[in-house]
Design an enzyme around this catalytic site. Structure first.
Site, PDB file in Angstrom:
ATOM      1  N   LYS A 193     -41.311   8.512  -9.721  1.00  0.00           N
ATOM      2  CA  LYS A 193     -40.402   9.656  -9.619  1.00  0.00           C
ATOM      3  C   LYS A 193     -38.958   9.168  -9.692  1.00  0.00           C
ATOM      4  O   LYS A 193     -38.492   8.458  -8.801  1.00  0.00           O
ATOM      5  CB  LYS A 193     -40.588  10.411  -8.298  1.00  0.00           C
ATOM      6  CG  LYS A 193     -39.779  11.724  -8.248  1.00  0.00           C
ATOM      7  CD  LYS A 193     -39.668  12.298  -6.863  1.00  0.00           C
ATOM      8  CE  LYS A 193     -38.440  11.800  -6.140  1.00  0.00           C
ATOM      9  NZ  LYS A 193     -37.143  12.262  -6.734  1.00  0.00           N
ATOM     10  N   GLU A 269     -36.498  -0.952  -0.290  1.00  0.00           N
ATOM     11  CA  GLU A 269     -35.162  -1.547  -0.460  1.00  0.00           C
ATOM     12  C   GLU A 269     -34.186  -0.446  -0.062  1.00  0.00           C
ATOM     13  O   GLU A 269     -34.030   0.546  -0.758  1.00  0.00           O
ATOM     14  CB  GLU A 269     -34.956  -2.006  -1.904  1.00  0.00           C
ATOM     15  CG  GLU A 269     -33.739  -2.926  -2.062  1.00  0.00           C
ATOM     16  CD  GLU A 269     -32.492  -2.164  -2.442  1.00  0.00           C
ATOM     17  OE1 GLU A 269     -31.672  -1.907  -1.514  1.00  0.00           O
ATOM     18  OE2 GLU A 269     -32.325  -1.829  -3.618  1.00  0.00           O
ATOM     19  N   CYS A 303     -25.855  -0.327  -2.861  1.00  0.00           N
ATOM     20  CA  CYS A 303     -26.389  -0.649  -1.534  1.00  0.00           C
ATOM     21  C   CYS A 303     -25.810  -1.956  -0.990  1.00  0.00           C
ATOM     22  O   CYS A 303     -25.793  -2.173   0.225  1.00  0.00           O
ATOM     23  CB  CYS A 303     -27.908  -0.715  -1.576  1.00  0.00           C
ATOM     24  SG  CYS A 303     -28.572  -1.764  -2.875  1.00  0.00           S
ATOM     25  N   GLU A 400     -23.387   3.492   6.511  1.00  0.00           N
ATOM     26  CA  GLU A 400     -23.272   3.348   5.062  1.00  0.00           C
ATOM     27  C   GLU A 400     -22.650   4.609   4.470  1.00  0.00           C
ATOM     28  O   GLU A 400     -23.188   5.705   4.622  1.00  0.00           O
ATOM     29  CB  GLU A 400     -24.636   3.097   4.435  1.00  0.00           C
ATOM     30  CG  GLU A 400     -24.564   2.860   2.939  1.00  0.00           C
ATOM     31  CD  GLU A 400     -25.917   2.569   2.311  1.00  0.00           C
ATOM     32  OE1 GLU A 400     -25.993   1.667   1.473  1.00  0.00           O
ATOM     33  OE2 GLU A 400     -26.894   3.256   2.670  1.00  0.00           O
TER      34      GLU A 400
END
Length: 500
Positions: A193, A269, A303, A400
């Site tokens: 996906k 991840e 990231c 983040e």
């Protein structure tokens, strides 16, 4: 019938008309979703609809899983030798090279990243990744273990079977390559996906996969939403493994769904809040250049973004001056313009999220040295933002942001900065700038991060493992380490003479 996407690119870097089917790719065919619904793909430079793509549903996931199992049991897996898998993957590499500019243009169109970065980093890295794993396909081996002379014992590394893969919107093509590369090399079939924000390169890749000659059902791609299609993949009882790249929050949900269903194997991840440490003896010019690249590349939607920049007190003032000058020189604008460094954020949702963090920093007392506001009047552009006068309790220091926002922090000595750098829930990456090799290695080894860069940042290679410590993930992408994510180890014991 699924719709066809047609677009005329007329940029200096790429002039061409592209046209391809935007249906779900199941069992080698492009089809409508079971509910005949679609998802609008938005151009982040202006907020307008680019096209619509078919929307996958849990029922479509079932169909894709059926196709993937049929392929695994007949035309893939242990039924297709590694050498043949390698040849097909190499054909895919050749087609990606042939269509590299188109893939880069599609990446720039629905993601907003610049065409130049997409072509030279994303597409080039994706090609390199598939080529690397094509080389591994006929080298998946087990071992013979010595036991006794009347028994032969060996291990086999077998493909797991049907694997689910959910990829993010920040590096759509590259993350697809990182996922399907090792999975296909090991003989697995895939149900993938892509993000609903950036599906175009994944759909275009399906055409190339079909053209390369992969058997129907080996790769299945369904565009859909995370809470429906993504959840159906992570909780599916006939998917034996799921791999996900994205936020830590969603990673927790996927891990929970995998556990509650069939206890499927999981690799994750996830997020990061990477420290970038610059010592007094660093080459200031290079440290500034790398620090700017470390946080503002890909619009901060990385990231591994070096969003916490620690500068030793002896060079802090000079570094600050140069860092500001370099940041002010960055060109923001049209992703297809040759001199643009930063395009728009990927979506209105992400734009608003980043702006809320900026407002949070202001409210908490941090000082905005530059940026802190939108750029232009349309689209999702945000000016590169530098905060100072921060403390460790602030959200902009701990959480983040995933945007072009960083905090600049002065530190005294090595012990001080290592303590601050490790004061985070994350552990994905870190960077160290110094000309003292002993200090560089000592600091890199003491940082709690899965990747440590020395005198560089955001440097990746297909043959080097990548993944995080702490809440930045489980398992490793890239290199031969990723192969362990997609094989099941079986021990075989052969009696050669032992009598009962």
């Amino acid at each position: 019938m699924p719709s066809t996407f047609t677009h005329e690119f007329n940029a200096p870097a790429f002039k061409a008309k592209v046209s391809f089917n935007t249906g779900l790719f199941i069992n080698g065919q492009f089809v409508d979703g079971s509910d005949n619904t679609t998802i609008d793909v938005i151009n982040p430079t202006n907020g307008k609809v680019i096209t619509s793509v078919s929307e996958g549903t849990p029922k479509d996931v079932d169909l894709a899983v059926d196709a993937a199992h049929a392929a695994f049991d007949t035309t893939w897996g242990l039924h297709t030798p590694g050498a043949q898998r390698s040849r097909l993957m190499s054909k895919l590499v050749a087609l990606m090279e042939k269509n590299a500019d188109e893939l880069a243009a599609l990446e720039a169109l629905d993601n907003g990243k610049t065409f130049n970065w997409a072509r030279n980093i994303d597409v080039a890295g994706s090609i390199d990744c598939i080529r690397y794993y094509a080389g591994w396909a006929d080298k998946i081996t087990g071992q013979v273990q010595e036991t006794t002379e009347d028994k032969l014992t060996y291990s086999r590394h077998e493909p797991i079977g049907v694997v689910g893969q959910i990829i993010p919107w920040n590096f759509p093509l590259l993350m697809m390559a990182w996922k399907i590369g090792p999975a296909l090399a090991c003989g697995n079939t895939v149900v993938l996906k892509p993000s609903e924000f950036t599906p175009l390169t994944a759909i275009r890749m399906c055409h190339l996969i079909k053209e390369a000659g992969f058997p129907p059902g080996v790769v299945n791609v369904l565009t859909g939403y995370g809470n429906t299609t993504g959840n159906a993949i992570s909780s599916h009882m006939r998917i034996e493994k799921v791999a996900f790249t994205g936020s830590t929050l969603v990673g927790r949900k996927i891990m929970e769904a995998a556990a509650r269903s069939n206890l499927k194997n999981v690799t994750l991840e996830l997020g990061g809040k990477s420290p970038n440490i610059i010592f007094d003896d660093a080459d200031i010019e290079q440290a500034v250049n790398w620090a700017v690249f470390g946080i503002f590349w890909n619009h901060g939607q990385t990231c591994t973004a070096g969003s916490r920049i620690f500068v030793q007190e002896g060079i802090y003032d000079e570094f600050f001056k140069r860092f500001m000058e370099k940041t002010q020189s960055l060109k923001i604008g049209d992703p297809f313009a040759p001199d643009t460094f930063q395009g728009p954020q990927v979506s209105e949702i992400q734009f608003n999220r980043i702006m809320s963090y900026i407002e949070s920093g202001k409210a908490a007392g941090a000082k905005v040295e530059i940026g802190g506001e939108r750029h232009g009047s349309e689209g999702y552009f945000i000016k590169p933002t530098i905060f100072t006068n921060v403390d460790p309790s602030m959200k902009i220091v701990q959480e983040e942001i995933f945007g072009p926002v960083c905090v600049l922090i002065k530190f005294k000595d090595e012990e001080d900065v290592i303590k601050q750098a490790n004061d985070t829930l994350y552990g994905l990456a870190a960077a160290v700038f110094t000309q003292d090799l002993n200090r560089a290695l000592n600091t890199a080894h003491r940082l709690k991060a899965g990747t440590a860069w020395i005198n560089c940042v955001n440097s990746f290679n297909s043959n080097v493992p990548f993944g995080g410590f702490k809440q930045s993930g489980i398992g490793r992408e890239c290199g031969d380490y990723a192969l362990t994510n997609y094989t099941a180890v079986k021990a075989v014991h052969v009696n050669l003479g032992h009598k009962m």
